[in-house]
Design a protein around this motif. Structure first.
Motif, short mmCIF file in Angstrom:
data_model
loop_
_atom_site.label_atom_id
_atom_site.label_comp_id
_atom_site.label_asym_id
_atom_site.label_seq_id
_atom_site.Cartn_x
_atom_site.Cartn_y
_atom_site.Cartn_z
N GLY A 1 0.80 -1.22 0.00
CA GLY A 1 0.00 0.00 0.00
C GLY A 1 0.83 1.27 0.00
N ILE A 2 2.15 1.12 0.08
CA ILE A 2 3.04 2.28 0.06
C ILE A 2 3.87 2.24 -1.22
N GLY A 3 3.83 3.33 -1.97
CA GLY A 3 4.57 3.39 -3.23
C GLY A 3 3.67 3.10 -4.42
N HIS A 4 4.03 3.68 -5.56
CA HIS A 4 3.25 3.50 -6.78
C HIS A 4 4.17 3.69 -7.97
N ALA A 5 3.85 3.01 -9.07
CA ALA A 5 4.69 3.10 -10.26
C ALA A 5 4.74 4.52 -10.83
N VAL A 6 3.70 5.31 -10.58
CA VAL A 6 3.63 6.65 -11.15
C VAL A 6 3.67 7.72 -10.07
N TYR A 7 2.77 7.64 -9.11
CA TYR A 7 2.69 8.68 -8.07
C TYR A 7 3.90 8.61 -7.13
N SER A 8 4.32 9.77 -6.65
CA SER A 8 5.40 9.81 -5.68
C SER A 8 5.03 10.65 -4.46
N ILE A 9 4.59 11.87 -4.68
CA ILE A 9 4.24 12.73 -3.55
C ILE A 9 2.89 12.35 -2.95
N SER A 10 1.91 12.05 -3.80
CA SER A 10 0.59 11.66 -3.30
C SER A 10 -0.23 10.99 -4.39
N ASP A 11 -1.13 10.10 -3.96
CA ASP A 11 -2.10 9.47 -4.84
C ASP A 11 -3.44 10.13 -4.55
N PRO A 12 -4.02 10.85 -5.52
CA PRO A 12 -5.27 11.57 -5.25
C PRO A 12 -6.40 10.65 -4.80
#
Length: 456
Positions: free
Chosen positions: A330-341
């Motif tokens: 649940g932490i980290g994303h392939a695209v988002y870095s600062i925040s996931d809307p």
């Protein structure tokens, strides 16, 4: 050969064959660097390789400043409309939004009152399954994994369609609307069958009600007493909206483009997309988040102590806790870095439901992990961009508060994403592109054929 003899033979030989298959499949990681292979269709800095164009959804997470990538708060845009504005629109007016968002994704514009009402009539009528479908495909063939039941049920719909092979836009649109409408019914009925035949619980089958929204119908069909609060239905509806689309580059939507480009039928395309979404690296991640939090609560004495929680997170990264994968789910994303809307919006509403359910302490724990995890990851790992909580971080907690069974977590994702898949399939057909066929370079050494008598 008798069964017992074959089992012994099978066990021994499969171990040997597995070793051979693994050895023959291994490729030196340095070769990927040497030949500049974009593994995962992404550059080393995480920027996706451009393989297509879309007007459906946009994921925005950085700007280019003096040829450098500068991370910015994440944005998710449906047909040019920011997700924050879309969500604020229907929540502020006290409406459900999934049907409206689906219309927007399929047809490019927000519907007026009459257009939305007409579209909802389609969905209401198509929620009912074909005659005998429930008995033949679900009750007589219960499955332990509902995603697999969804996939084979979608394929079975082919047999009920007299124009299944027609790939005209009009026919594909009709097929897709039918699948958007009936997927919730199939998923919930599949769970009821699983619960009855495998867990020996009472079989509860509620007919979908035409006056209810998609979210309301899911809760109505799932719960024996059909009761739910407005906040519960609204939060499930929000989750459906947030999962409906995420650009053409996410794994299952890209699969939709790839398989559509071959010219095959709608049911084959959507079954393939479901297969993609089933994977724990894609749609199944929120289950891992919930399981991780249960493990945390069992292994941390004081979950309100930052140092103790941080120590557990460190163990996760060092492969010393939970499933020893080295991941904080649940932490980290392939695209988002600062925040996931999506995470921001879901968290805001989840806090309200946590207060209604008396689960403030658990919400506080999620909030604590969300705050501490990026700090721990930054200290332990060399990363090219920041990390933040993604939508999976809170969606599992939301589903838990809604008393949704774990088996339905990923199918709920599929129910929602069907809207995006439909839009991407139609977009691929309308633009009549080439069959998608990227290049793979063979790095195998040339060898001479060896006759049978000379092989060792």
């Amino acid at each position: 050969m008798k069964n017992t003899e074959f089992k012994e033979f099978e066990s021994k030989k499969l171990e040997e064959l597995c070793g051979l298959a693994t050895k023959s499949s291994y490729i030196d990681p340095e070769l990927f660097v040497k030949y500049q292979v974009k593994r995962g269709l992404r550059d080393l800095d995480g920027k996706g390789v451009l393989v297509g164009l879309t007007e459906i959804g946009e994921v925005h997470s950085y700007i280019i400043d003096e040829n450098e990538i500068v991370p910015v708060p994440g944005r998710l845009i449906y047909r040019g409309i920011d997700i924050f504005d879309l969500v604020d629109g229907f929540i502020s007016e006290g409406r459900f939004g999934f049907e409206e968002a689906t219309y927007l994704l399929l047809f490019g514009n927000l519907p007026n009152k009459e257009q939305l009402s007409e579209f909802e009539k389609f969905l209401s009528f198509y929620r009912q399954l074909p005659e005998e479908f429930l008995k033949d495909m679900i009750l007589n063939l219960p499955g332990k994994n509902i995603m697999n039941v969804l996939a084979r049920s979608v394929l079975a719909y082919y047999s009920y369609d007299s124009n299944a092979e027609d790939t005209s836009v009009k026919n594909v649109l009709n097929q897709c609307i039918r699948l958007i409408a009936c997927m919730p019914t199939i998923a919930v009925y599949a769970y009821q069958a699983l619960s009855h035949y495998y867990d020996k619980k009472s079989l509860v089958i509620h007919t979908p009600r035409p006056e209810l929204s998609t979210a309301e119908n899911i809760l109505h069909m799932l719960r024996p007493d059909s009761k739910y609060t407005k906040l519960e239905a609204s939060l499930l509806d929000l989750s459906l909206v947030l999962h409906a689309e995420h650009g053409g580059g996410n794994n299952s939507s890209f699969v939709t483009h790839v398989v559509t480009s071959s010219g095959t039928d709608t049911y084959s395309v959507i079954a393939a997309a479901i297969g993609s979404l089933k994977g724990p690296r894609h749609g199944g991640a929120n289950i891992k988040v919930c399981e991780m939090f249960e493990d945390l609560k069992q292994n941390v004495k004081d979950v309100k102590d930052d140092d103790e929680v941080e120590n557990y997170l460190m163990k996760l990264l060092n492969k010393e806790a939970f499933d020893r994968s080295g991941l904080i789910y649940g932490i980290g994303h392939a695209v988002y870095s600062i925040s996931d809307p999506r995470c921001i919006l879901l968290k805001e509403q989840a806090e309200k439901l946590a207060k209604e359910k008396g689960l403030e302490d658990e919400f506080e724990l999620y909030d604590r992990v969300e705050r501490l995890a990026p700090q721990v990851i930054t200290r332990v790992r060399k990363i090219y961009k920041g990390v933040s909580a993604n939508v999976d971080f809170y969606s599992g907690f939301v589903y838990k508060m809604l008393d949704l069974p774990l088996e339905l977590y990923t199918p709920i994702f599929a129910i929602s994403r069907m809207a995006g898949w439909a839009a991407h399939r139609i977009e691929e057909i309308v633009n009549a592109g080439k069959i998608i066929r990227p290049a793979y370079k063979s790095v195998a050494q040339r060898r001479d054929y060896v006759s049978m008598k000379d092989r060792k």
